[in-house]
Design a protein around this motif. Structure first.
Motif, PDB file in Angstrom:
ATOM      1  N   SER C 199     -63.095   1.739  14.396  1.00 32.42           N
ATOM      2  CA  SER C 199     -63.511   2.386  13.285  1.00 32.42           C
ATOM      3  C   SER C 199     -64.473   3.182  13.169  1.00 32.42           C
ATOM      4  CB  SER C 199     -64.062   1.040  12.397  1.00 32.42           C
ATOM      5  OG  SER C 199     -62.950   0.139  12.260  1.00 32.42           O
ATOM      6  N   GLY C 200     -64.418   3.959  12.154  1.00 34.61           N
ATOM      7  CA  GLY C 200     -65.271   5.169  12.024  1.00 34.61           C
ATOM      8  C   GLY C 200     -64.825   5.955  10.565  1.00 34.61           C
ATOM      9  N   GLY C 201     -65.969   6.660   9.942  1.00 36.67           N
ATOM     10  CA  GLY C 201     -65.361   7.095   8.608  1.00 36.67           C
ATOM     11  C   GLY C 201     -65.302   8.668   8.819  1.00 36.67           C
ATOM     12  N   ASP C 202     -64.976   9.195   9.709  1.00 33.73           N
ATOM     13  CA  ASP C 202     -64.910  10.791   9.589  1.00 33.73           C
ATOM     14  C   ASP C 202     -63.524  11.266   9.718  1.00 33.73           C
ATOM     15  OD1 ASP C 202     -67.830  11.091   9.188  1.00 33.73           O
ATOM     16  OD2 ASP C 202     -68.106  11.038  11.353  1.00 33.73           O
ATOM     17  N   ARG C 216     -58.541   7.038  21.975  1.00 32.91           N
ATOM     18  CA  ARG C 216     -59.722   6.429  22.120  1.00 32.91           C
ATOM     19  C   ARG C 216     -60.725   7.122  22.907  1.00 32.91           C
ATOM     20  NH1 ARG C 216     -57.429   0.228  22.814  1.00 32.91           N
ATOM     21  NH2 ARG C 216     -59.744  -0.282  22.849  1.00 32.91           N
ATOM     22  N   ASP C 217     -60.465   7.616  24.200  1.00 33.23           N
ATOM     23  CA  ASP C 217     -61.356   8.238  24.840  1.00 33.23           C
ATOM     24  C   ASP C 217     -61.973   9.518  24.000  1.00 33.23           C
ATOM     25  OD1 ASP C 217     -60.814   6.514  26.937  1.00 33.23           O
ATOM     26  OD2 ASP C 217     -59.671   8.267  28.170  1.00 33.23           O
ATOM     27  N   ALA C 218     -61.078  10.306  23.250  1.00 29.47           N
ATOM     28  CA  ALA C 218     -61.733  11.058  22.585  1.00 29.47           C
ATOM     29  C   ALA C 218     -62.670  10.512  21.324  1.00 29.47           C
ATOM     30  CB  ALA C 218     -60.592  11.872  21.639  1.00 29.47           C
ATOM     31  N   ALA C 219     -62.419   9.496  20.684  1.00 27.05           N
ATOM     32  CA  ALA C 219     -63.299   8.945  19.916  1.00 27.05           C
ATOM     33  C   ALA C 219     -65.007   8.637  20.711  1.00 27.05           C
ATOM     34  CB  ALA C 219     -62.729   7.519  19.321  1.00 27.05           C
ATOM     35  N   SER C 220     -64.692   8.093  21.790  1.00 28.26           N
ATOM     36  CA  SER C 220     -65.853   7.872  22.398  1.00 28.26           C
ATOM     37  C   SER C 220     -66.823   9.123  22.556  1.00 28.26           C
ATOM     38  CB  SER C 220     -65.930   7.248  23.723  1.00 28.26           C
ATOM     39  OG  SER C 220     -64.866   6.196  23.555  1.00 28.26           O
ATOM     40  N   GLN C 221     -66.179  10.169  22.917  1.00 28.70           N
ATOM     41  CA  GLN C 221     -66.891  11.424  22.990  1.00 28.70           C
ATOM     42  C   GLN C 221     -67.405  11.659  21.679  1.00 28.70           C
ATOM     43  OE1 GLN C 221     -64.960  14.375  25.563  1.00 28.70           O
ATOM     44  NE2 GLN C 221     -64.051  12.870  27.276  1.00 28.70           N
ATOM     45  N   LEU C 222     -66.584  11.680  20.815  1.00 23.11           N
ATOM     46  CA  LEU C 222     -66.600  12.390  19.380  1.00 23.11           C
ATOM     47  C   LEU C 222     -67.942  11.713  18.707  1.00 23.11           C
ATOM     48  CD1 LEU C 222     -63.106  12.824  18.254  1.00 23.11           C
ATOM     49  CD2 LEU C 222     -65.038  14.572  18.484  1.00 23.11           C
ATOM     50  N   ALA C 223     -68.199  10.350  19.251  1.00 23.53           N
ATOM     51  CA  ALA C 223     -69.026   9.572  18.683  1.00 23.53           C
ATOM     52  C   ALA C 223     -70.423  10.202  19.074  1.00 23.53           C
ATOM     53  CB  ALA C 223     -68.972   8.205  19.174  1.00 23.53           C
ATOM     54  N   ARG C 225     -71.140  12.933  19.894  1.00 18.25           N
ATOM     55  CA  ARG C 225     -71.380  14.204  19.268  1.00 18.25           C
ATOM     56  C   ARG C 225     -71.421  13.743  17.565  1.00 18.25           C
ATOM     57  NH1 ARG C 225     -68.134  18.705  22.461  1.00 18.25           N
ATOM     58  NH2 ARG C 225     -69.286  20.080  20.882  1.00 18.25           N
ATOM     59  N   GLY C 226     -71.519  12.564  17.203  1.00 21.37           N
ATOM     60  CA  GLY C 226     -71.758  12.450  15.698  1.00 21.37           C
ATOM     61  C   GLY C 226     -70.665  12.327  14.802  1.00 21.37           C
ATOM     62  N   VAL C 227     -69.552  12.186  15.490  1.00 17.81           N
ATOM     63  CA  VAL C 227     -68.353  12.151  14.695  1.00 17.81           C
ATOM     64  C   VAL C 227     -67.616  10.758  14.974  1.00 17.81           C
ATOM     65  CG1 VAL C 227     -65.852  12.833  14.286  1.00 17.81           C
ATOM     66  CG2 VAL C 227     -67.707  14.767  14.754  1.00 17.81           C
ATOM     67  N   GLU C 228     -67.582  10.011  13.808  1.00 18.33           N
ATOM     68  CA  GLU C 228     -67.257   8.675  13.963  1.00 18.33           C
ATOM     69  C   GLU C 228     -65.654   8.670  13.463  1.00 18.33           C
ATOM     70  OE1 GLU C 228     -68.641   6.519  15.413  1.00 18.33           O
ATOM     71  OE2 GLU C 228     -70.575   7.318  15.403  1.00 18.33           O
ATOM     72  N   CYS C 229     -64.742   8.047  14.613  1.00 17.44           N
ATOM     73  CA  CYS C 229     -63.427   8.162  14.276  1.00 17.44           C
ATOM     74  C   CYS C 229     -62.728   6.476  14.021  1.00 17.44           C
ATOM     75  CB  CYS C 229     -62.610   8.539  15.288  1.00 17.44           C
ATOM     76  SG  CYS C 229     -63.160  10.288  15.679  1.00 17.44           S
ATOM     77  N   ASP C 230     -61.809   6.695  13.161  1.00 16.22           N
ATOM     78  CA  ASP C 230     -60.877   5.371  13.099  1.00 16.22           C
ATOM     79  C   ASP C 230     -59.681   5.643  14.336  1.00 16.22           C
ATOM     80  OD1 ASP C 230     -61.909   4.031  10.887  1.00 16.22           O
ATOM     81  OD2 ASP C 230     -59.928   4.074   9.653  1.00 16.22           O
ATOM     82  N   VAL C 231     -59.539   4.844  14.959  1.00 18.18           N
ATOM     83  CA  VAL C 231     -58.653   5.081  15.902  1.00 18.18           C
ATOM     84  C   VAL C 231     -57.355   3.908  15.451  1.00 18.18           C
ATOM     85  CG1 VAL C 231     -57.662   5.075  18.237  1.00 18.18           C
ATOM     86  CG2 VAL C 231     -59.775   5.979  17.672  1.00 18.18           C
ATOM     87  N   ARG C 251     -60.038   6.302   3.476  1.00 26.81           N
ATOM     88  CA  ARG C 251     -61.339   6.308   3.961  1.00 26.81           C
ATOM     89  C   ARG C 251     -62.080   7.532   4.631  1.00 26.81           C
ATOM     90  NH1 ARG C 251     -59.687   1.397   5.985  1.00 26.81           N
ATOM     91  NH2 ARG C 251     -59.649   1.937   7.932  1.00 26.81           N
ATOM     92  N   THR C 252     -61.268   8.069   5.285  1.00 25.54           N
ATOM     93  CA  THR C 252     -61.553   9.322   6.194  1.00 25.54           C
ATOM     94  C   THR C 252     -61.370  10.596   5.536  1.00 25.54           C
ATOM     95  OG1 THR C 252     -59.730   9.483   7.710  1.00 25.54           O
ATOM     96  CG2 THR C 252     -61.512   8.002   8.598  1.00 25.54           C
ATOM     97  N   GLY C 253     -60.304  10.819   4.948  1.00 28.97           N
ATOM     98  CA  GLY C 253     -59.893  12.104   4.119  1.00 28.97           C
ATOM     99  C   GLY C 253     -59.175  13.012   5.345  1.00 28.97           C
ATOM    100  N   ARG C 254     -59.268  12.446   6.611  1.00 29.78           N
ATOM    101  CA  ARG C 254     -58.926  13.396   7.484  1.00 29.78           C
ATOM    102  C   ARG C 254     -57.693  12.722   8.621  1.00 29.78           C
ATOM    103  NH1 ARG C 254     -64.520  14.582   7.967  1.00 29.78           N
ATOM    104  NH2 ARG C 254     -65.075  16.381   6.893  1.00 29.78           N
ATOM    105  N   LEU C 255     -56.801  13.086   9.018  1.00 38.51           N
ATOM    106  CA  LEU C 255     -55.720  12.771   9.636  1.00 38.51           C
ATOM    107  C   LEU C 255     -55.375  13.852  11.031  1.00 38.51           C
ATOM    108  CD1 LEU C 255     -53.636  10.510  10.459  1.00 38.51           C
ATOM    109  CD2 LEU C 255     -52.169  11.833   8.849  1.00 38.51           C
TER     110      LEU C 255
END
Ligand SMILES: Cc1ncc(C[n+]2csc(CCOP(=O)(O)OP(=O)(O)O)c2C)c(N)n1
Ligand SMILES: Cc1ncc(C[n+]2csc(CCOP(=O)(O)OP(=O)(O)O)c2C)c(N)n1
Ligand SMILES: [Mg+2]
Ligand SMILES: [Mg+2]
Lengths: 360, 330, 330, 360
Positions: C199-202, C216-223, C225-231, C251-255
Motif C-alpha cells: 500500500s502507498g498513496g502515490d 514489488r521490487d520497483a515499489a521498494s526502490q521507489l519508496a 525515493r519517496g514515492v509510495e505505491c499500491d501494488v 486513492r492514488t489517482g495514478r495507474l
C-alpha cells in the motif's frame, strides 16, 4: 450384385473396392442363423431415426427449425449397430451429424426436437441446437461441429475407462472428412500408445461437404490409417447392420478385457445434402446421380426385406412399426414446438460451473 | 451499386487476372456459395489450379500458403469461419507473423489469410467467433477489417500486395451492404489506417467492420435527436494507429467503442486505453465506454441470439446516456 | 523456504496424493527437469500411469485431458511452453471453454491446462511467448497467473479442484523465488482474484506473475525515493475483477500497468480501460500508462533480449516520470 | 553384421528391424562400382559438419554460445546425401536440428557461427540463433523449432515449384518426433492430393528428446505413414551416404518430371543429448549404453574406411581433410566471435517488410 464380404475377408487397407460401389449390396441382408430377435428392435431404431430426421428436414423447410441440421438419413445402420455394443458407463462422442447417435443410444426424441428448436426442454437445454447434443443418461458426453474435435476427447474418455478398470469403453463417431484433420492422427497414435479402449467409428460416406473423397485423399478407404497407427480395424458395408454389429462386437469385446483401441470403417452414403433437407445439392454443388442407386442399398429396406423373407416379420408388422414411429414423431415434435425458449439468464449462467457440482 | 460480397469477389478477380503469382486456397472454393457470394465461380473463371478447394486441413493449408508465399507467390488462404482457423494458429502466429523477424528481415512472408466472421442463425458457440482482438495482439501480422464494399475490395487487394502476412477478416453480416465503387486502387497497406467517416462534436463512436455500420446507423439516429457524432472506422487493427481516435476524443471529450468481440483484453479496451494514455484528464467530458459481446460463448436459440449480439439501439441508448440525454435506470 | 518451482511440485504431490482422480499428462514428465524443478520425480512417486509423458501431440493430449475431465477425472495437461500450446487452441478455446455453455450448463469440463512461460536465454521468437492476454479474452476459461510460491501452489490446487476449465500459467523466471509456506489451503477459485500486496498513496502499480515481482521490487526502490505505491497482483485474469484496481486508483489517482505480453489488445490495456471506465476524469492525477513488450517477436541475441524484456529499472523510471520526480528527455 | 539392405528390398512398412539395431552396419560402406568421385567431397562435407558442431558444442560448454543448440553429430550423412540431389531453385526447410542441413547445402560456416553467437553477420543477421537459419542463396528458406511446423510449409513450396514448372522440388527435413504432430499428416495428405513435388525426409533417430520411439508410437518405422498416405517411400540406413544418395535420387528424379511427393526415411542416431553437447543425457535422463555401438555405425568412419579400402584415398588424405576442416572451423569461429551484435534497431526494423521489397 455381390454377396456382402465377411468382415474377416478384408481387402487391401487402402481400397474400398465394391464397398464404395452404389450398385452393390442392393439385396436383402444376410441374417444370422440364430439369436436374431434383436433385429426387429434394430429395425425400429433405424426407422425412428429416419422418421425423426425426415420431420426435422420438414421443419427446416418450413422455417420452424433455424439452426443448421446435418441429416444422417441413409446412414442409420451405423449408429444403431454400434449402439448395440454399448453398455451403461460407456462414453460416446459425436460430431455435426449426430442426431442418429443420440437416438440410437436411447436419447429421448422430444428432447431432440426441442433442442433443434432451441427450446429450454432440449437435450442441451436449448443452448446447443442440432450440432451440440448431450445425453448423460445414455453416455453421450457431447457432439460438436468442429470437425475432428471430439476424436482426441474420446481418447481421454477411453483413458478414463482404463483408469476406472470396469470394462467400459469410449466411442468416437466421425466422418471421412475428419480424417484429414491432424487431430485424428494425433488421437489415433495417442490411443495406441496409451492403450486406451476407444472404438473409432468412421462413417465413410465418401463425401465431406461437396467434395468426394477422391478430391481430398489419395485413396478412398480410411482403414489404411488404422493400419499405419497399428490399430486393429474392420471395414464393413455401413448399410448392413448385421455386419456392423458383428464387427463392432469383435472390436469392442477385447477392449472390455483390457485391450487397446479398435477402428471400424463403415462405408455408407447420406441421402440428403451436406446440410439441410435437400437431396439435390451439397452447399450449392449439384449431386451425382448415384443417389438413386444408393437408395437401393437402403439399410432399412434391406433389413426389413430380410426379416420378412426369413419369416421373422410379416409386411404388416413393418407397416405397423412405421406408423407407430410416425405417430411418436408427430407427438414429440408437436410438443416440442410448444415448449418455451431458454430464459435470458441462461446466457451467463451456463458459462461457469457451480462449485462442487458433480459433473458425471 | 456493388455489394460487399461481390466487392470481395472483384478483388479476387482483379488479383487473379493481373498477378499470375496470386492464387487462392481453402475449403469450399469449388462451391458456388460456401463463402457466400464472395468467390462465386472464380474456380471456373481462373481454373481449379489457381482456386483450390482442399481437404479439411486448416493447419496444413495455411502452412502451405506460407510456403508458397516464401517461394514467390501471393497466396490467399481462405477460412470460411474464424472458428475453424483456430486450428491454424501455429502457422499464422508462430510462423508467418514471425518469419521476417526470425530471419533478420531478409525475407518476408506475403501471404494473406482471409477469415470470415459467420455468426447468428442459431449456429452456436463454435460457429460464430470474431476474435480479431487476438490477432491484433500479434506483432508481425497485419490485421485488416473492412466495413464497406470499397474497402472490402481495395483492402483485400492491398493485403495481397503487401510484403507482410495479413489477416483479412470480413463479416457475412455485411455482404448485402451496397456502394457505388470507383475503379480499383492499389493501396499500400502500411499507409492505410483508421478513418473518420462522419463528423460531429458530441461523441466519438469507434467501430470496425460490422460494428462500424452499427456506429454509422446509430450516428444517423442520434443526429435526429440532436447528438452529433464523430464516427471512426478502424479498418486496420494491427499495427494499430490510434492518432485519429485521440484527435477526435480531444474534440468531443467522449468515447464509445463498439466491438463485436469479447470485452476482456479486446479491441474495445485497447481503444479506450490508447485514448486514456493520450488525453489528459481535463479533456474528458464523460468516462469512456465500450459495448462488446456478453462474457459468454454464442448461444443458439434465436431469442438468446437477439440479446447476445449488439444492435444499433444498444449504441444509440448508450450514446444518449453518455451525452446526458437519458437517465440510466438501474 | 520453498521456491516457486518446488511449490508447484508440492501442489501436484498434494493433489495426486489426496485425489485419486487427478492425473498429469504432457511432454517431458518423465524427465527430471524438462519443466524445471516443478515436477521432479512425480512419475516415480506416483507412477508413470498417473504422470504421463506423451508423444509430441499437443492437440490430442489436450483434447484427451478434456475427455478424461468429462469422465470424472481431474487431469492437468502440461505444456512446457505457451508457444507449443498454440497447437492446442482448439481443444482449449473452442471445446473446453465452451463445453458447459454449449450443453446448457448440465456438465462442466474440469480440466486444468498448465502452460509455462519460458523465455530469455536466446531461445527466440517461438520459445518465449506469454499470450495470457489471449486466453483471458475467452469466456468460460478461467486464467490464473501466480506471482508467489504460495499462490503457485494453492492456486494450482484451486485450479484443479475448480469445476471449470482453467489455464494456469507459471513463469520460469519465478522458479527461484522463495517464501515460507503455510499448509496447503483448498481455495475456491471463483472467489480468488486480484490482491493488494503493498500500500502507498502515490501510484498504483499493477502486475501479474513475473510482472508483479517487477512491481514489488520497483515499489521498494521507489519508496526509498519517496514515492509510495499500491501494488496489485492480479492473480486471476479471467474472469477479471478490477474492483480493487479501481479502488486503488481512486486513492492514488495514478495507474501504471506492467505486463510481459504485447500491448495491442493486451492485459495492460484492459486494466487501463477498466479503470478509465470506472473512474471519473476528476479522479486522475496523471494519465494512466502501461509498460509492455515492444511490438516485435522475441529476439535471440542477448543484447537485444536485454532491451526487449522489462526490468525493474524500466518500472522505476516510468513511475518517477508519472509522479513528477523525473523529466522525460525526448 | 548384415550387409546393408538394398533400397528396393524393403521390410514391412511398420518395422525397422535391423535398421534400428545399433549392432548392425558397422563395416565399411559398400561403394558403387563406378562414378564415385563425389564421395571424397561428401566425406569432406560430413567432416565439416561434424567439426563445426563439435566446435559449437565446445562453445556451448564454455558459455560463449548461449542459445539452445541441437547437434546432429552422428546424423551427417542424411543432410549431405540429400543435399547432393538438390539443385539451384529447389527450396529446403529444416527444424531445430538443422546446422547439418545448412552446411550440407553449402551454407557459409562463418555465418553459422555468427548466428549461434547472435552476431549481426549471422545467417539470420543474429536474430534467429541456432534454431532459425536462413540461406536464400542455397535454397534454405528457413529452419524453425516448432516441431512439425515446416512440413506443411514445404508442401506449399512444392506447390509453388509445380506452378513454376521448372522441375524444382521442395525438401522438408524433420525427425521421428515430428510425425506425432497432426501437421505432419495433414501435410502428407495435402501433398498427395496436390501432387506437390516435395521430398519428405524423416531422420528417424529413434528419439524425441528423452523418449524412445517405443514410448511414443506403436511401431518404430515412419514409412508406414507414407504407405497410408500413398506416397512412394524408401527407407535406408541413415548412416550410409551411398544408400541415401541413391534413394534420394530415385525419389527426386520423378518429381522433377512432374511427379508428386516422395518420402525418405533415414534411420540414424544422434551422438549428443537432445540439446547441448553432452553425450550422457537427454534433458536429464541418462542415455542408454548403445551409443558406443552406434558410434561404430559412424557415417563418416564407414565411408572413410571404404574409400581407403577401395584405394580412392589413402589414410593420409583423410587426415589431411580433417586438418583442413579443423583449420577452417577454427578460423571461422574465431572470426565470428569478434563480430558485432545486431543494432538495437533491428528489433523493430525486422518485423514488417519494406514495401516493394522482393523476397525471393
Ligand atoms: C474444423 C472444421 N473445419 C471445417 C468445418 C466445416 N465442415 C462442417 S462438416 C464438414 C464435412 C465433414 O465431413 P465428414 O467428416 O466426412 O462428415 P460428414 O459430413 O460426411 O458426415 C466440414 C468440412 C468444420 N465444421 N470444422
Ligand atoms: C510443437 C512443439 N512441441 C514440442 C517441442 C519440444 N521439442 C523440441 S525438439 C523435440 C523433439 C523432436 O524430436 P524429433 O522430431 O524426432 O527430432 P530430433 O530432436 O530427434 O532431431 C521436442 C519434443 C517443440 N519444439 N515444438
Ligand atoms: Mg463424410
Ligand atoms: Mg528424433
Amino acid at each position: 450384385m455381390g454377396a456382402p464380404p465377411s468382415i474377416t475377408d478384408q481387402l487391401r487397407a487402402d481400397q474400398l473396392g465394391p464397398l464404395a460401389d452404389a450398385n452393390q449390396f442392393h439385396g436383402p441382408l444376410v441374417l444370422p442363423a440364430a439369436n436374431r430377435g434383436w433385429l426387429a428392435d434394430a429395425l425400429r431404431g433405424m426407422l425412428q431415426i429416419r422418421a425423426v430426421e425426415e420431420r426435422i428436414g420438414e421443419m427446416v423447410s418450413t422455417g420452424a427449425v433455424r439452426c443448421p441440421c446435418h441429416l444422417a438419413i441413409g446412414q442409420e445402420a451405423v449408429a444403431v449397430g454400434v449402439a448395440l455394443q454399448i453398455r451403461k458407463g460407456d462414453r460416446i462422442f459425436g460430431a455435426h451429424r449426430s442426431h442418429s447417435h443420440y437416438l440410437a443410444l436411447g436419447g429421448d426424441m422430444h428432447r431432440l426436437f426441442a433442442e433443434v428448436l432451441g427450446r429450454r426442454t432440449g437435450a442441451s437445454r436449448g443452448m446447443g441446437g442440432s450440432m451440440h447434443l448431450l445425453d448423460l443418461e445414455h453416455g453421450l458426453l457431447g457432439t460438436v461441429p468442429i470437425v475432428g474435435a471430439t476424436i482426441p476427447v474420446a481418447v481421454g474418455a477411453g483413458l478414463a475407462a482404463r483408469f476406472d478398470g470396469a470394462g467400459g469403453v469410449a466411442v468416437s463417431f466421425f466422418g471421412d472428412g475428419a480424417t484429414e484433420e491432424g487431430s485424428f492422427h494425433e488421437a489415433m497414435n495417442l490411443a495406441a500408445v496409451l492403450k486406451a479402449p476407444v472404438l473409432f467409428v468412421c462413417e465413410n460416406n465418401l463425401f465431406s461437404s461437396h467434395l468426394h473423397i477422391a478430391l481430398r485423399q489419395p485413396a478412398d478407404s480410411i482403414s489404411r490409417y488404422a493400419e499405419a497407427h497399428r490399430i486393429p480395424w474392420l471395414r464393413v458395408d455401413g448399410n448392413d447392420i448385421v455386419a456392423i454389429v458383428e464387427a463392432a462386437r469383435s472390436l469392442v469385446e477385447p477392449m472390455r478385457d483390457g485391450g487397446g483401441p479398435g477402428f471400424l470403417e463403415a462405408v455408407t452414403y447420406r441421402w440428403r445434402g451436406h446440410v439441410g433437407p435437400r437431396e439435390d445439392e451439397d452447399v450449392g454443388v449439384q449431386r451425382k446421380e448415384d443417389l438413386a442407386s444408393w437408395k437401393r442399398r437402403d439399410p432399412i429396406g434391406r433389413l426389413a426385406d430380410a426379416l420378412v423373407a426369413a419369416g421373422d416379420l410379416v409386411s404388416a408388422d413393418v407397416t405397423r412399426i412405421r406408423h407407430e414411429v410416425r405417430a411418436e414423431v408427430a407427438a414429440a415434435s408437436a410438443r416440442a414446438e410448444r415448449d418455451p425458449y431458454p430464459a435470458a439468464e441462461s446466457l451467463l449462467a451456463t458459462v461457469y460451473g457451480r462449485p462442487g457440482r458433480s459433473h458425471s | 451499386m456493388t455489394s460487399y460480397g461481390v466487392a470481395i469477389r472483384e478483388a479476387f478477380a482483379y488479383l487473379l487476372e493481373r498477378y499470375p503469382n496470386v492464387f487462392a486456397i481453402g475449403q469450399g472454393l469449388w462451391s458456388p456459395w460456401y463463402v457466400g457470394n464472395s468467390m462465386t465461380d472464380l474456380d471456373k473463371q481462373f481454373g481449379a489450379a489457381r482456386v483450390i478447394d482442399t481437404p479439411v486441413s486448416e493447419l496444413a493449408c495455411t502452412g502451405a500458403a506460407l510456403g508458397a508465399a516464401l517461394s514467390g507467390y501471393r497466396p490467399i488462404v481462405v477460412h470460411p469461419r474464424v472458428d475453424f482457423m483456430l486450428l491454424a494458429v501455429d502457422p499464422i502466429v508462430n510462423q508467418a507473423a514471425k518469419w521476417s523477424a526470425m530471419f533478420g528481415g531478409q525475407v518476408s512472408a506475403p501471404l494473406t489469410v482471409r477469415a470470415i466472421i459467420n455468426r447468428g442463425g442459431e449456429q452456436g458457440a463454435q460457429h460464430s467467433q470474431a476474435l480479431h482482438s487476438w490477432f491484433a495482439h500479434v506483432p508481425g501480422l497485419r490485421v485488416v477489417m473492412p466495413a464497406t464494399p470499397s474497402d472490402a475490395r481495395d483492402l483485400l487487394v492491398a493485403s495481397v500486395l503487401s510484403p507482410d502476412p495479413v489477416l483479412y477478416i470480413d463479416d457475412r453480416w455485411l455482404y448485402g451492404l451496397e456502394e457505388d465503387l470507383e475503379p480499383v486502387r492499389e493501396l499500400a497497406l502500411e499507409r492505410e489506417g483508421p478513418r473518420l467517416v462522419r463528423s460531429g462534436g458530441d461523441l466519438t463512436l469507434v467501430g470496425a467492420s460490422y460494428s462500424t455500420l452499427l456506429c454509422r446507423d446509430a450516428a444517423s439516429q442520434l443526429a435526429s435527436r440532436g447528438v452529433e457524432c464523430d464516427v471512426i472506422d478502424l479498418r486496420v487493427l494491427n499495427p494499430l494507429d490510434t492518432t485519429i481516435v485521440a484527435d477526435s476524443v480531444r474534440r468531443t471529450g467522449r468515447l464509445l467503442v463498439v466491438d463485436g468481440d469479447w470485452s476482456c483484453c479486446g479491441l474495445g479496451g485497447e481503444i479506450i486505453a490508447s485514448a486514456a494514455e493520450a488525453i489528459d484528464a481535463g479533456g474528458w467530458r464523460s468516462r469512456p465506454a465500450r459495448l462488446t459481446l456478453p462474457n459468454a460463448p454464442a448461444p443458439t436459440s434465436a431469442p438468446l441470439e437477439r440479446t447476445y449480439y449488439l444492435t444499433v439501439e444498444d449504441v444509440v441508448e448508450r450514446a444518449l446516456v453518455m451525452t446526458g440525454h437519458f437517465e440510466v435506470h438501474e
